[in-house]
Structure formats: C-alpha cells, structure tokens
Scaffold this motif. Structure first.
Motif, mmCIF file in Angstrom:
data_model
loop_
_atom_site.group_PDB
_atom_site.id
_atom_site.type_symbol
_atom_site.label_atom_id
_atom_site.label_comp_id
_atom_site.label_asym_id
_atom_site.label_seq_id
_atom_site.Cartn_x
_atom_site.Cartn_y
_atom_site.Cartn_z
ATOM 1 N N SER A 33 -5.071 3.426 -9.001
ATOM 2 C CA SER A 33 -4.291 2.255 -8.575
ATOM 3 C C SER A 33 -3.034 2.641 -7.809
ATOM 4 O O SER A 33 -2.172 1.801 -7.555
ATOM 5 C CB SER A 33 -3.913 1.421 -9.798
ATOM 6 N N SER A 34 -2.916 3.904 -7.421
ATOM 7 C CA SER A 34 -1.661 4.391 -6.833
ATOM 8 C C SER A 34 -1.596 4.249 -5.315
ATOM 9 O O SER A 34 -0.551 4.475 -4.724
ATOM 10 C CB SER A 34 -1.461 5.869 -7.197
ATOM 11 N N GLY A 35 -2.709 3.916 -4.678
ATOM 12 C CA GLY A 35 -2.704 3.794 -3.221
ATOM 13 C C GLY A 35 -2.987 5.089 -2.500
ATOM 14 O O GLY A 35 -2.670 5.224 -1.307
ATOM 15 N N LEU A 36 -3.597 6.045 -3.175
ATOM 16 C CA LEU A 36 -3.989 7.291 -2.525
ATOM 17 C C LEU A 36 -5.121 7.052 -1.535
ATOM 18 O O LEU A 36 -5.953 6.165 -1.723
ATOM 19 C CB LEU A 36 -4.446 8.316 -3.572
ATOM 20 N N ALA A 37 -5.161 7.878 -0.494
ATOM 21 C CA ALA A 37 -6.255 7.789 0.471
ATOM 22 C C ALA A 37 -7.533 8.371 -0.101
ATOM 23 O O ALA A 37 -8.640 7.946 0.262
ATOM 24 C CB ALA A 37 -5.884 8.521 1.761
ATOM 25 N N ALA A 38 -7.407 9.359 -0.994
ATOM 26 C CA ALA A 38 -8.570 9.981 -1.619
ATOM 27 C C ALA A 38 -8.103 10.843 -2.782
ATOM 28 O O ALA A 38 -6.928 11.220 -2.881
ATOM 29 C CB ALA A 38 -9.349 10.831 -0.612
ATOM 30 N N VAL A 39 -9.039 11.156 -3.668
ATOM 31 C CA VAL A 39 -8.823 12.112 -4.756
ATOM 32 C C VAL A 39 -9.931 13.148 -4.661
ATOM 33 O O VAL A 39 -11.116 12.793 -4.630
ATOM 34 C CB VAL A 39 -8.854 11.427 -6.139
ATOM 35 N N VAL A 67 -10.875 4.099 -5.054
ATOM 36 C CA VAL A 67 -10.277 5.213 -4.327
ATOM 37 C C VAL A 67 -11.398 6.171 -3.898
ATOM 38 O O VAL A 67 -12.240 6.552 -4.710
ATOM 39 C CB VAL A 67 -9.216 5.938 -5.186
ATOM 40 N N PRO A 68 -11.448 6.562 -2.629
ATOM 41 C CA PRO A 68 -12.507 7.477 -2.171
ATOM 42 C C PRO A 68 -12.400 8.837 -2.861
ATOM 43 O O PRO A 68 -11.307 9.354 -3.102
ATOM 44 C CB PRO A 68 -12.232 7.598 -0.663
ATOM 45 N N ASP A 91 5.447 4.876 -9.312
ATOM 46 C CA ASP A 91 5.323 4.692 -10.759
ATOM 47 C C ASP A 91 3.921 5.052 -11.240
ATOM 48 O O ASP A 91 3.762 5.662 -12.307
ATOM 49 C CB ASP A 91 5.653 3.242 -11.134
ATOM 50 N N SER A 92 2.908 4.685 -10.470
ATOM 51 C CA SER A 92 1.534 5.023 -10.861
ATOM 52 C C SER A 92 1.317 6.527 -10.853
ATOM 53 O O SER A 92 0.677 7.081 -11.758
ATOM 54 C CB SER A 92 0.532 4.347 -9.907
ATOM 55 N N LEU A 93 1.863 7.192 -9.849
ATOM 56 C CA LEU A 93 1.726 8.645 -9.771
ATOM 57 C C LEU A 93 2.426 9.322 -10.938
ATOM 58 O O LEU A 93 1.903 10.272 -11.528
ATOM 59 C CB LEU A 93 2.300 9.154 -8.451
#
Length: 478
Positions: free
Chosen positions: A39-45, A77-78, A267-269
């Motif tokens: 839910s943090s808005g990352l482009a990918a993990v 999240v991709p 905050d999510s990170l």
C-alpha cells in the motif's frame, strides 16, 4: 523545473536481505511486511533473483512458491525478478541459459505472478539478450535490460550510450544502469546520466546503485534530479553498506523539492521497516549500517554480497589492514581474465582466486572453475586481453560461438526439471511446495521461551523454568 515522477522499486527482499542478513529471509518473513509495502505506492517489489533462488533451495523452500505467495499477498504492486543469462554453478552445458531455457523460465515466472524482469548478460551479448528480451515480452513481462557499470578508466560516456541504444534495439522496454559495486560517483553521474537519458529518448532509464562508499544515497538523489525514471532502493533495516540506498531517507529529501510528484507513502514504508526490524531483533540478524568511504572499493570493484563476504574473511584472518593489498590482487586477477564486469558469475570467482593468492598459494596453482570456463570462451568474448599462458593451459572449447549461446536441455513440461536446470541442481533437490505458509509471527520473549521449551519437552519427563515473573512447568503423563 517541470514536475517529475520517480518510480521506486524495493529490493529489500532480495539484494538487501542477501547482503545484510546473509540471505536468511524465508517465505514466512517475505509475507510479514506485505500489507504496508503493497500500500506504499511502490512501482514494484523485487522478490526473486539468482541468489534468492539458491537461498530458497538451501532452506528446502520452493522458489516459485515464494513468487506465488507474494503474488497473493502483495496486492496490485507489480512483482519483479532478476535473471542472469550466465551462471556459475558449473552444470555441464548450463553455463549459459540458452533461448529455450530462458523462454521456459520466463514463462514460469510470469505464470507464478512476476510482471517485470531485469535481464542481465554481463558480457552484453546482443544475440543472447535479444532472444531473452523477446521471450520476456512474449510472456507479458516488462523487459528491463541491465547495463553494467564499472569504474574502469577510459570508458567514455559515448560507449555507455551506444550500449544503451543497442539494448533498446534488441527489445528492452527499459534500460537499467547497474552499479552493483557502488562505484558511481556524483561527479560521474552528472555527466553520464543525462547522456543516457538523452540517448534513450522515450525509453525510461533506471538506476541500481549500492552504498559501498557511503555515496549511494547522494548518487540516487542526483539521479532523480538528472532525469532517471526509476531507482532501486531498500528499507532502512537492510539498506546501506553493500546494500542499496534507504528509500525513506530519499523521500525525506525529495519531499523538500516540490517538482517530485507522487512519492511513495513514508508512513507505510516505515511500518514495513518496523516489521523487518522486529524480525531482525527476534532472530538476531544484524541491522543495515553505512560503510566508511574507502578507495579500495574503486580498485577491487566487488559487488554486494561478495564485498561483504570479503570484508568478513579479511577480519577473520586478522588482516583487515591489508584490504588495499587484497584489492590490488583482485584487480590484477580481473585484468588477467580480460576485465569482465564485476557481477555474477565472474566477481565471486575473481575474489576467491585473489584470496587464494592473498593467502600465499602460488598464483593460479588452482584455477576457479568459472575462470577456467571464461578462459575457454564458454561465456563469450570479453573486452580485455586474457593471459595467453592460462588460455593455453585450459584450452578453448571446441565451438565457443555455439557454447556461448547455451546448450539446451530437454526440459519438457516438468517444472522441477526446468528449475533444476536453471539452478544447477538435481531434480531430486527441488523441494515440494509447502501445504501452507503463514506469515512470520513475532513473539514476546516469554512466548519464544515457551515455544522453545515445548519443542524440546518430548525429550524429558519433566521440564521446569523459573525466573522473576516466569514459571513454566511441563510434565509428561503416563
């Protein structure tokens, strides 16, 4: 300055934990931080790379189940994987993963839930890369081609831009400048990155850099300002040192520059990092920490895990003061091997060979297997000159051109056969998927003690522990 959206990929679950935790993050731990990361808005993990694949097998975990679990728990999240076309495991014929093998492996990754793939060919063999990039695209994956970076003198920006353009021509949707040794400096970045951005045009440029010299965070910040589209990062618990820059640290700075839009949620990170920190505390894992600046890094140019292992080895030998001597030997071995990029599979073999010499063995008395195959031309052509006496000693393969494209196995449709071929193990070594995997459960010290006692209780008729505020008594009946 116009607004600029930077995409961040988190590599805490792959490179970060491999360097800081020595690869100890298992599938339960992978799931623990899924909710805040997703839910943090990352482009990918990133969830899988060659090192993690080996780590899974060593723990008797199925690597593709790891991806499937992440796919179910990480929401929209991709997920990303990194695939190296060259291997170091030495299985006959599998030094290079050929087109059919790569096609099958990428298809399996896509089916498991991977959406992006970084394809690395350390020798930048465009024929091999084109086949792999085409297979990735056909499997519905976003194909990212890695462009290895080194601190070698005499490699101008024009060479890097030409290589980047050739990767786009070969079919890359994105190009990643990959600085696994952490030797890219802010000064060099100011010249090289704009040149690459300009040469690539509409094709996005990503950056993967490390923090060996404590400059990684500065380089990443400058990269964002210089037009790079994506940056690989890690969470603080597994950042810095031989790992990647801390994303929360980057965000705190970038928030002050209003032209950066849609940054990941801090905050999510931090919530995700708190989970990793709790795991580290309970398991006794070390925390990520900066390394001091040292010029030896620019001499040996060892990447991530290899650099961390060498530091430990020198300290164990009581020879930390001789780091620069080792770095010079490492650099010499690399030159005598034709100066291949300091990435897998070459970097570890070069470091191990240099350590043998450093320990007093006659130079090249025993030759590391990867270096033997490099000298034989199995992997392809290197840019520098090889030591001819060593080449004569090992002999060339009968058909280096054919060998460098990979020997194909009869993989059929058996997933275990495919995985065994890619990992360089026997089919019998491929574990079964676990019936269920629950997220890692953090325990209080009392709960941890009680669980440990319960696990041992079957060996004893009576088991008792007493301490201030604690009384546990276990007794078998019958």
């Amino acid at each position: 300055m116009s607004s600029h959206r930077l995409a961040f990929t988190d590599t805490s679950l792959t490179d970060g934990q491999a360097v800081v935790w020595s690869g100890a993050l298992d599938n339960r731990m992978l799931l623990a931080s899924a909710a805040p990361l997703s839910s943090s808005g990352l482009a990918a993990v990133e969830v899988l790379n060659p090192a993690v694949l080996d780590e899974c097998l060593a723990r008797d975990e199925h690597p593709l189940q790891r991806v499937e679990l992440a796919s179910r728990h990480y929401g929209s999240v991709p997920l990303r994987a990194t695939v190296n076309l060259l291997t170091g495991h030495g299985r006959p014929g599998a030094d290079v993963l050929g087109p059919t093998t790569i096609e099958s492996w990428l298809s399996a990754l896509a089916a498991a839930g991977i959406q992006q793939v970084v394809l690395l060919d350390p020798l930048l063999d465009l024929a091999r890369l084109k086949a792999a990039l085409d297979s990735a695209t056909a499997s519905g994956l976003t194909a990212v081609a890695a462009l290895p970076y080194s601190a070698d003198d005499g490699v101008p920006d024009e060479i890097y831009t030409q290589r980047a353009e050739s990767l786009v021509t070969a079919g890359a949707a994105r190009v990643m400048l990959r600085d696994e040794s952490g030797v890219l400096t802010p000064d060099r970045a100011h010249a090289l990155l704009p040149a690459l951005v300009s040469a690539l045009g509409d094709t996005p440029l990503d950056l993967h850099t490390r923090c060996h010299t404590a400059l990684g965070t500065v380089v990443a910040l400058e990269a964002g300002r210089l037009g790079v589209s994506g940056i690989d990062t890690a969470l603080p618990s597994v950042a810095n040192g031989a790992s990647l820059p801390s994303l929360p640290s980057l965000i705190r700075v970038l928030r002050t520059e209003q032209h950066f839009k849609d940054l990941p949620d801090l905050d999510s990170l931090l919530s995700a990092d708190a989970i990793l920190a709790e795991i580290a505390d309970q398991e006794g894992f070390p925390a990520g920490a900066p390394w001091p600046f040292d010029l030896a890094t620019y001499v040996h140019q060892l990447p991530g895990e290899v650099a961390a292992d060498v530091r430990s080895a020198l300290r164990e030998r009581g020879r930390w003061a001789d780091l620069h001597e080792f770095a010079e030997e490492c650099a010499l071995v690399r030159r005598e091997m034709g100066s291949p990029p300091m990435v897998a599979p070459f970097a570890r073999a070069i470091a191990e060979q240099a350590m043998c010499h450093f320990d007093g063995e006659p130079r090249y008395d025993l030759l590391r297997p990867v270096l033997r195959r490099l000298l034989q031309g199995v992997y392809g052509t290197v840019d520098g000159d090889l030591r001819t006496d060593l080449q004569e000693r090992v002999g060339l393969v009968l058909s280096p051109d054919a060998s460098s494209m990979g020997v194909e196995a009869d993989l059929g449709t058996d997933e275990a056969v495919l995985l065994a071929w890619v990992a360089g193990v026997t089919v019998a070594a491929i574990p079964r998927r676990a019936d269920s995997v629950r997220p890692y459960e953090a325990l209080t010290p009392y709960e941890s003690l009680a669980r440990g006692l319960l696990e041992r209780a079957g060996r004893y008729a009576t088991l008792s522990v007493q301490a201030p505020g604690i009384r546990i008594h276990l007794q078998q009946e019958g």
